[in-house]
Design a protein around this motif. Structure first.
Motif, PDB file in Angstrom:
ATOM      1  N   PHE A 117       0.827  -1.204   0.000  1.00  0.00           N
ATOM      2  CA  PHE A 117       0.000   0.000   0.000  1.00  0.00           C
ATOM      3  C   PHE A 117       0.864   1.257   0.000  1.00  0.00           C
ATOM      4  O   PHE A 117       0.607   2.205  -0.748  1.00  0.00           O
ATOM      5  N   VAL A 118       1.913   1.293   0.820  1.00  0.00           N
ATOM      6  CA  VAL A 118       2.789   2.461   0.903  1.00  0.00           C
ATOM      7  C   VAL A 118       3.542   2.668  -0.412  1.00  0.00           C
ATOM      8  O   VAL A 118       3.674   3.795  -0.897  1.00  0.00           O
ATOM      9  N   GLU A 121       1.132   4.050  -2.983  1.00  0.00           N
ATOM     10  CA  GLU A 121       0.898   5.477  -2.747  1.00  0.00           C
ATOM     11  C   GLU A 121       2.063   6.326  -3.265  1.00  0.00           C
ATOM     12  O   GLU A 121       1.865   7.391  -3.830  1.00  0.00           O
ATOM     13  N   LYS A 127       0.710  10.397  -1.401  1.00  0.00           N
ATOM     14  CA  LYS A 127       1.209  11.061  -0.185  1.00  0.00           C
ATOM     15  C   LYS A 127       1.516  12.524  -0.487  1.00  0.00           C
ATOM     16  O   LYS A 127       1.152  13.423   0.291  1.00  0.00           O
ATOM     17  N   TYR A 140      -0.859  11.564   8.406  1.00  0.00           N
ATOM     18  CA  TYR A 140      -0.697  10.575   7.321  1.00  0.00           C
ATOM     19  C   TYR A 140      -0.149   9.254   7.858  1.00  0.00           C
ATOM     20  O   TYR A 140      -0.701   8.184   7.602  1.00  0.00           O
ATOM     21  N   TRP A 141       0.944   9.329   8.630  1.00  0.00           N
ATOM     22  CA  TRP A 141       1.565   8.095   9.119  1.00  0.00           C
ATOM     23  C   TRP A 141       0.719   7.429  10.209  1.00  0.00           C
ATOM     24  O   TRP A 141       0.687   6.193  10.313  1.00  0.00           O
ATOM     25  N   SER A 143      -2.579   7.451  10.299  1.00  0.00           N
ATOM     26  CA  SER A 143      -3.668   6.770   9.593  1.00  0.00           C
ATOM     27  C   SER A 143      -3.159   5.505   8.891  1.00  0.00           C
ATOM     28  O   SER A 143      -3.848   4.482   8.863  1.00  0.00           O
ATOM     29  N   THR A 144      -1.943   5.561   8.366  1.00  0.00           N
ATOM     30  CA  THR A 144      -1.350   4.367   7.758  1.00  0.00           C
ATOM     31  C   THR A 144      -1.143   3.283   8.806  1.00  0.00           C
ATOM     32  O   THR A 144      -1.453   2.107   8.577  1.00  0.00           O
ATOM     33  N   TYR A 145      -0.667   3.677   9.995  1.00  0.00           N
ATOM     34  CA  TYR A 145      -0.451   2.704  11.071  1.00  0.00           C
ATOM     35  C   TYR A 145      -1.777   2.103  11.541  1.00  0.00           C
ATOM     36  O   TYR A 145      -1.879   0.890  11.741  1.00  0.00           O
ATOM     37  N   TRP A 147      -4.551   1.837   9.805  1.00  0.00           N
ATOM     38  CA  TRP A 147      -5.054   0.966   8.750  1.00  0.00           C
ATOM     39  C   TRP A 147      -4.322  -0.382   8.752  1.00  0.00           C
ATOM     40  O   TRP A 147      -4.945  -1.439   8.645  1.00  0.00           O
ATOM     41  N   ASP A 148      -3.000  -0.353   8.909  1.00  0.00           N
ATOM     42  CA  ASP A 148      -2.223  -1.596   8.962  1.00  0.00           C
ATOM     43  C   ASP A 148      -2.627  -2.446  10.168  1.00  0.00           C
ATOM     44  O   ASP A 148      -2.753  -3.665  10.074  1.00  0.00           O
TER      45      ASP A 148
END
Length: 157
Positions: A117-118, A121, A127, A140-141, A143-145, A147-148
């Motif tokens: 995903f990263v 992006e 991003k 951003y980070w 929300s990524t964490y 989601w993971d």
């Protein structure tokens, strides 16, 4: 002779049989006479006692020919020895290795799925677009964490 027997077994199978009763076959050598017995036993490995049964059938038939008595029989008893401690340990070790290998391979896909995903992006510059739109790096980070972590929960349970 062995190839011909295999072909015979494959071609002569009836539709009701479905291969389940074909546990082995016996071929008698051309040099067999009243003083010498030459034969081949072909056994399906799924029949645990197949070798002993088929060898007994050959010897019983040979005995009946030699004695001239169709009622002559040979009784065979098979009492397999229990597995030894070494065999049990080896089986358990191999099984444990296979299970751990499968678990390890499965666990490799989890972090790899997060990286996809990263990378995607970054490839489409999502991003960069979010940062230009006013999203903070921290948001951003985070929300990524999140989601993971949420996507990891079903596999963790």
């Amino acid at each position: 002779a062995l190839r011909n027997m295999s072909e015979y077994l494959m071609l002569s199978q009836s539709s009701s049989e479905k291969g389940s009763s074909r546990y082995g076959a016996i071929t008698i050598g051309s040099d067999t006479n009243r003083t010498q017995l030459s034969y081949n036993v072909m056994v399906n490995g799924s029949a645990n006692h197949g070798v002993g049964i088929y060898v007994n059938q050959v010897h019983q038939a040979f005995l009946q020919v030699l004695t001239g008595s169709p009622s002559a029989t040979i009784t065979t008893r098979n009492y397999p020895l229990p597995t030894t401690f070494k065999q049990s340990t080896k089986t358990a070790t191999v099984s444990a290795f296979v299970v751990s290998l499968f678990c390890m391979i499965a666990c490799c896909f989890i972090p790899a799925s997060f990286a996809v995903f990263v990378v995607k992006e970054r490839e489409v510059k999502a991003k960069h677009q979010q940062i230009i739109s006013g999203v903070s790096i921290y948001a951003y980070w985070c929300s990524t964490y999140v989601w993971d972590t949420v996507s990891y929960l079903p596999t963790a349970l």
